[in-house]
Scaffold this motif. Structure first.
Motif, mmCIF file in Angstrom:
data_model
loop_
_atom_site.group_PDB
_atom_site.id
_atom_site.type_symbol
_atom_site.label_atom_id
_atom_site.label_comp_id
_atom_site.label_asym_id
_atom_site.label_seq_id
_atom_site.Cartn_x
_atom_site.Cartn_y
_atom_site.Cartn_z
ATOM 1 N N MET A 10 0.817 -1.221 0.000
ATOM 2 C CA MET A 10 0.000 0.000 0.000
ATOM 3 C C MET A 10 0.844 1.261 0.000
ATOM 4 S SD MET A 10 -3.370 -0.089 2.331
ATOM 5 C CE MET A 10 -2.607 -1.174 3.475
ATOM 6 N N LYS A 18 -2.090 -2.231 -9.153
ATOM 7 C CA LYS A 18 -3.261 -1.709 -8.432
ATOM 8 C C LYS A 18 -4.511 -1.855 -9.282
ATOM 9 C CE LYS A 18 -3.980 2.746 -8.141
ATOM 10 N NZ LYS A 18 -3.667 4.156 -7.883
ATOM 11 N N TYR A 20 -7.657 -0.731 -7.679
ATOM 12 C CA TYR A 20 -8.565 0.314 -7.164
ATOM 13 C C TYR A 20 -7.981 0.827 -5.852
ATOM 14 C CZ TYR A 20 -12.672 2.398 -4.953
ATOM 15 O OH TYR A 20 -13.526 3.256 -4.327
ATOM 16 N N GLU A 21 -8.249 2.096 -5.538
ATOM 17 C CA GLU A 21 -7.943 2.588 -4.189
ATOM 18 C C GLU A 21 -8.858 3.743 -3.837
ATOM 19 O OE1 GLU A 21 -4.174 4.499 -3.316
ATOM 20 O OE2 GLU A 21 -3.946 5.084 -5.407
ATOM 21 N N ASP A 22 -9.137 3.873 -2.571
ATOM 22 C CA ASP A 22 -9.818 5.066 -2.067
ATOM 23 C C ASP A 22 -9.301 5.314 -0.654
ATOM 24 O OD1 ASP A 22 -11.286 3.411 -0.281
ATOM 25 O OD2 ASP A 22 -12.998 3.278 -1.629
ATOM 26 N N CYS A 25 -9.723 1.777 1.463
ATOM 27 C CA CYS A 25 -9.258 0.445 1.032
ATOM 28 C C CYS A 25 -8.379 0.521 -0.208
ATOM 29 C CB CYS A 25 -10.447 -0.499 0.821
ATOM 30 S SG CYS A 25 -11.489 -0.093 -0.593
ATOM 31 N N PHE A 26 -7.754 -0.620 -0.518
ATOM 32 C CA PHE A 26 -6.797 -0.712 -1.622
ATOM 33 C C PHE A 26 -6.991 -2.096 -2.244
ATOM 34 C CE2 PHE A 26 -2.607 -1.474 -3.478
ATOM 35 C CZ PHE A 26 -2.214 -0.223 -3.936
ATOM 36 N N VAL A 41 -8.650 -7.274 -1.907
ATOM 37 C CA VAL A 41 -9.067 -5.966 -1.409
ATOM 38 C C VAL A 41 -8.749 -5.923 0.084
ATOM 39 C CG1 VAL A 41 -10.903 -4.249 -1.316
ATOM 40 C CG2 VAL A 41 -10.987 -6.052 -3.062
ATOM 41 N N ARG A 44 -7.162 -0.031 4.451
ATOM 42 C CA ARG A 44 -5.917 0.731 4.676
ATOM 43 C C ARG A 44 -5.429 0.543 6.110
ATOM 44 N NH1 ARG A 44 -3.887 3.601 0.702
ATOM 45 N NH2 ARG A 44 -5.282 4.248 -0.972
#
Ligand code: 5GP
Ligand code: ZN
Length: 112
Positions: A10, A18, A20-22, A25-26, A41, A44
Motif C-alpha cells: 500500500m 493496483k 482500485y484505491e480510495d 481500502c486498496f 481488497v 488501509r
C-alpha cells in the motif's frame, strides 16, 4: 504496521498492480492468481484478520463489499464471482492483514 507485506504494498515499498484505491481500502492483483481474475481488497487500516473485526472496524468491511460489487459490475463478472477471506491457520491464512480474495472468470470448485 512494520513487516507487513500488504502495508508495504500500500505504501509503495513493494511494487504491485493496483486495481482500485480510495481513502479506506486498496485493491491489487494477487501475485499467484487462482482464476483468470484474482485480486485482493484490503483495508488501509492494518487489521490482522476477520477475527479482529469489531464495532470500530465493521464499517470498512461493508465499504469493501460495496467496492467489490462496483468493481464486479465494471469488470463484467456476468457469470458470477467469489469473495473469500481466510482467517487463521486452519483456513490457510498466510498474510496477517485482513484481505478479501475476489475470484472470477472460470467455474470455481465447491468448498469441502
Ligand atoms: P491468504 O493465503 O493469506 O488468504 O492469501 C494471501 C495471498 O496473498 C495469496 O493468494 C498470495 O498469492 C498473495 N500474496 C502474497 N505475497 C504477495 C505479494 O507480494 N504481492 C501480491 N500481489 N500478492 C501476494
Ligand atoms: Zn498490514
Amino acid at each position: 504496521m512494520e513487516n507487513c507485506i500488504f502495508c508495504k504494498i500500500m505504501n509503495g515499498e513493494i511494487p504491485t498492480t493496483k486495481v482500485y484505491e480510495d481513502e479506506l481500502c486498496f485493491a491489487f492483483l494477487d501475485i499467484e492468481p487462482l482464476a483468470p481474475t484474482h485480486f485482493l481488497v484490503i483495508p488501509r487500516k492494518h487489521i490482522a484478520s476477520a477475527a479482529e473485526i469489531d464495532g470500530d472496524t465493521a464499517a470498512v468491511v461493508g465499504h469493501i463489499y460495496e467496492v467489490i460489487a462496483k468493481l464486479a459490475k465494471e469488470m463484467g463478472f456476468s457469470e458470477g464471482f467469489r469473495v473469500v477471506t481466510n482467517c487463521g491457520a486452519d483456513a490457510g491464512q498466510t498474510v496477517h492483514h485482513l484481505h478479501f480474495h475476489v475470484l472470477a472468470g472460470k467455474q470455481l470448485g465447491s468448498f469441502n
